[in-house]
Design a protein around this motif. Structure first.
Motif, PDB file in Angstrom:
ATOM      1  N   ALA A   1      93.288  37.521  61.589  1.00 43.59           N
ATOM      2  CA  ALA A   1      92.842  36.335  62.327  1.00 43.59           C
ATOM      3  C   ALA A   1      94.066  35.477  62.624  1.00 43.59           C
ATOM      4  N   LEU A   2      93.915  34.552  63.548  1.00 42.51           N
ATOM      5  CA  LEU A   2      95.002  33.662  63.948  1.00 42.51           C
ATOM      6  C   LEU A   2      94.524  32.218  63.827  1.00 42.51           C
ATOM      7  N   THR A   3      95.300  31.407  63.104  1.00 39.16           N
ATOM      8  CA  THR A   3      95.001  29.985  62.969  1.00 39.16           C
ATOM      9  C   THR A   3      96.155  29.192  63.563  1.00 39.16           C
ATOM     10  N   ILE A   4      95.831  28.277  64.463  1.00 34.18           N
ATOM     11  CA  ILE A   4      96.830  27.502  65.188  1.00 34.18           C
ATOM     12  C   ILE A   4      96.868  26.074  64.633  1.00 34.18           C
ATOM     13  N   HIS A   5      98.093  25.592  64.400  1.00 32.93           N
ATOM     14  CA  HIS A   5      98.338  24.273  63.824  1.00 32.93           C
ATOM     15  C   HIS A   5      99.264  23.465  64.729  1.00 32.93           C
ATOM     16  N   HIS A   6      99.342  22.163  64.475  1.00 29.50           N
ATOM     17  CA  HIS A   6     100.436  21.344  64.989  1.00 29.50           C
ATOM     18  C   HIS A   6     101.132  20.736  63.780  1.00 29.50           C
TER      19      HIS A   6
ATOM     20  N   ALA B   1     110.624  16.826  68.584  1.00 30.42           N
ATOM     21  CA  ALA B   1     112.045  16.464  68.530  1.00 30.42           C
ATOM     22  C   ALA B   1     112.808  17.501  69.343  1.00 30.42           C
ATOM     23  N   PRO B   2     112.768  17.384  70.677  1.00 29.41           N
ATOM     24  CA  PRO B   2     113.336  18.421  71.527  1.00 29.41           C
ATOM     25  C   PRO B   2     114.842  18.618  71.370  1.00 29.41           C
ATOM     26  N   ASP B   3     115.548  17.621  70.874  1.00 29.59           N
ATOM     27  CA  ASP B   3     117.001  17.754  70.717  1.00 29.59           C
ATOM     28  C   ASP B   3     117.396  18.369  69.370  1.00 29.59           C
ATOM     29  N   ARG B   4     116.443  18.577  68.499  1.00 30.81           N
ATOM     30  CA  ARG B   4     116.741  19.137  67.173  1.00 30.81           C
ATOM     31  C   ARG B   4     116.768  20.665  67.246  1.00 30.81           C
ATOM     32  N   ASP B   5     117.762  21.256  66.653  1.00 30.48           N
ATOM     33  CA  ASP B   5     117.899  22.712  66.609  1.00 30.48           C
ATOM     34  C   ASP B   5     116.737  23.284  65.791  1.00 30.48           C
ATOM     35  N   PRO B   6     115.969  24.245  66.336  1.00 29.27           N
ATOM     36  CA  PRO B   6     114.841  24.815  65.594  1.00 29.27           C
ATOM     37  C   PRO B   6     115.247  25.406  64.236  1.00 29.27           C
ATOM     38  N   ARG B   7     116.475  25.884  64.130  1.00 30.39           N
ATOM     39  CA  ARG B   7     116.927  26.436  62.843  1.00 30.39           C
ATOM     40  C   ARG B   7     116.989  25.339  61.791  1.00 30.39           C
ATOM     41  N   GLU B   8     117.484  24.158  62.173  1.00 32.19           N
ATOM     42  CA  GLU B   8     117.527  23.035  61.230  1.00 32.19           C
ATOM     43  C   GLU B   8     116.120  22.571  60.894  1.00 32.19           C
TER      44      GLU B   8
ATOM     45  N   TYR C   1     106.689  29.440  64.098  1.00 33.67           N
ATOM     46  CA  TYR C   1     106.906  28.044  64.473  1.00 33.67           C
ATOM     47  C   TYR C   1     107.339  28.035  65.930  1.00 33.67           C
ATOM     48  N   ILE C   2     106.724  27.173  66.752  1.00 38.98           N
ATOM     49  CA  ILE C   2     107.082  27.080  68.171  1.00 38.98           C
ATOM     50  C   ILE C   2     107.659  25.693  68.432  1.00 38.98           C
ATOM     51  N   SER C   3     108.926  25.661  68.833  1.00 37.19           N
ATOM     52  CA  SER C   3     109.633  24.395  69.085  1.00 37.19           C
ATOM     53  C   SER C   3     109.317  23.887  70.496  1.00 37.19           C
ATOM     54  N   PRO C   4     109.702  22.641  70.809  1.00 41.97           N
ATOM     55  CA  PRO C   4     109.391  22.076  72.129  1.00 41.97           C
ATOM     56  C   PRO C   4     109.933  22.872  73.312  1.00 41.97           C
TER      57      PRO C   4
ATOM     58  N   VAL D   1      96.972  34.613  60.193  1.00 42.21           N
ATOM     59  CA  VAL D   1      98.339  34.437  60.661  1.00 42.21           C
ATOM     60  C   VAL D   1      98.437  32.973  61.076  1.00 42.21           C
ATOM     61  N   GLN D   2      99.351  32.235  60.446  1.00 41.93           N
ATOM     62  CA  GLN D   2      99.490  30.805  60.668  1.00 41.93           C
ATOM     63  C   GLN D   2     100.588  30.548  61.702  1.00 41.93           C
ATOM     64  N   VAL D   3     100.215  29.960  62.831  1.00 38.81           N
ATOM     65  CA  VAL D   3     101.169  29.600  63.881  1.00 38.81           C
ATOM     66  C   VAL D   3     101.142  28.081  64.027  1.00 38.81           C
ATOM     67  N   VAL D   4     102.320  27.449  63.972  1.00 42.30           N
ATOM     68  CA  VAL D   4     102.391  26.005  64.128  1.00 42.30           C
ATOM     69  C   VAL D   4     103.218  25.665  65.364  1.00 42.30           C
ATOM     70  N   VAL D   5     102.747  24.696  66.113  1.00 39.47           N
ATOM     71  CA  VAL D   5     103.426  24.225  67.311  1.00 39.47           C
ATOM     72  C   VAL D   5     103.920  22.806  67.005  1.00 39.47           C
ATOM     73  N   GLU D   6     105.206  22.568  67.262  1.00 37.17           N
ATOM     74  CA  GLU D   6     105.799  21.264  66.940  1.00 37.17           C
ATOM     75  C   GLU D   6     105.241  20.170  67.834  1.00 37.17           C
TER      76      GLU D   6
END
Length: 170
Positions: free
Chosen positions: A19-24, A30-37, A69-72, A98-103
């Motif tokens: 199953a897929l669960t979508i989060h925020h 924070a579009p200027d923040r590096d997703p790795r950080e 994790y999905i960044s801006p 499956v946990q998917v989070v959108v920033e």
């Protein structure tokens, strides 16, 4: 490895994605923040004891709670190994999810077009790879109850028809 993840603190429960669960994130984008950080900070928070915004305690988890994790800018970053159950501050059965989070805080802002496109693409790929039908997709509040959370937010949930259209089966 690409974002400099530390190994999980302790063993995690294995599971089979079904199953897929979508989060925020419930925090402003924070579009200027590096997703790795961002992921390194999320991992530091995840493995520590802390106090949540509502004052309740957060016990440490072995790793980041989300599998993706999905960044801006639409970058998709792998978090916890999808072969292991995720974690949550709310009460629901995480096994097989499956946990998917959108920033972003999608009760207050809109997801970017890039985030929506990445979520649609990721959902389609997960559906194909793990044979997850569209009937097994939902938002965090669908799983935990609207009395526990507003996640993934109204603005992101408005795009669920596009996400479901990318999935196999029904």
């Amino acid at each position: 490895a690409e974002w400099g993840a530390n190994a999980p603190l302790y063993a995690m429960r294995p599971h089979t994605p079904e199953a897929l669960t979508i989060h925020h994130t419930a925090t402003p984008q924070a579009p200027d923040r590096d997703p790795r950080e961002t992921l390194r900070a999320l991992q530091r928070f995840s493995v520590s004891s802390d106090t949540l915004d509502d004052g309740s305690p957060k016990l440490p988890w072995p790793d980041v709670p989300y599998h993706y994790y999905i960044s801006p800018d639409g970058t998709i970053v792998e978090g916890r190994d999808v072969r292991f159950e995720g974690d949550s501050n709310t009460d629901y059965d995480l096994h097989g999810q499956v946990q998917v989070v959108v920033e972003g805080n999608f009760m207050e802002e809109e997801p970017t077009a890039e985030q929506v496109a990445s979520l649609v693409r990721l959902a389609g790929a997960l559906s194909t790879h793990y044979e997850i039908p569209s009937s097994r997709v939902g938002g965090h509040r669908d799983r935990a109850g609207r009395d526990q959370t507003s996640c993934p937010g109204d603005a992101l949930e408005a795009y669920f028809p596009e996400v479901l259209a990318a999935m196999t089966g029904g």
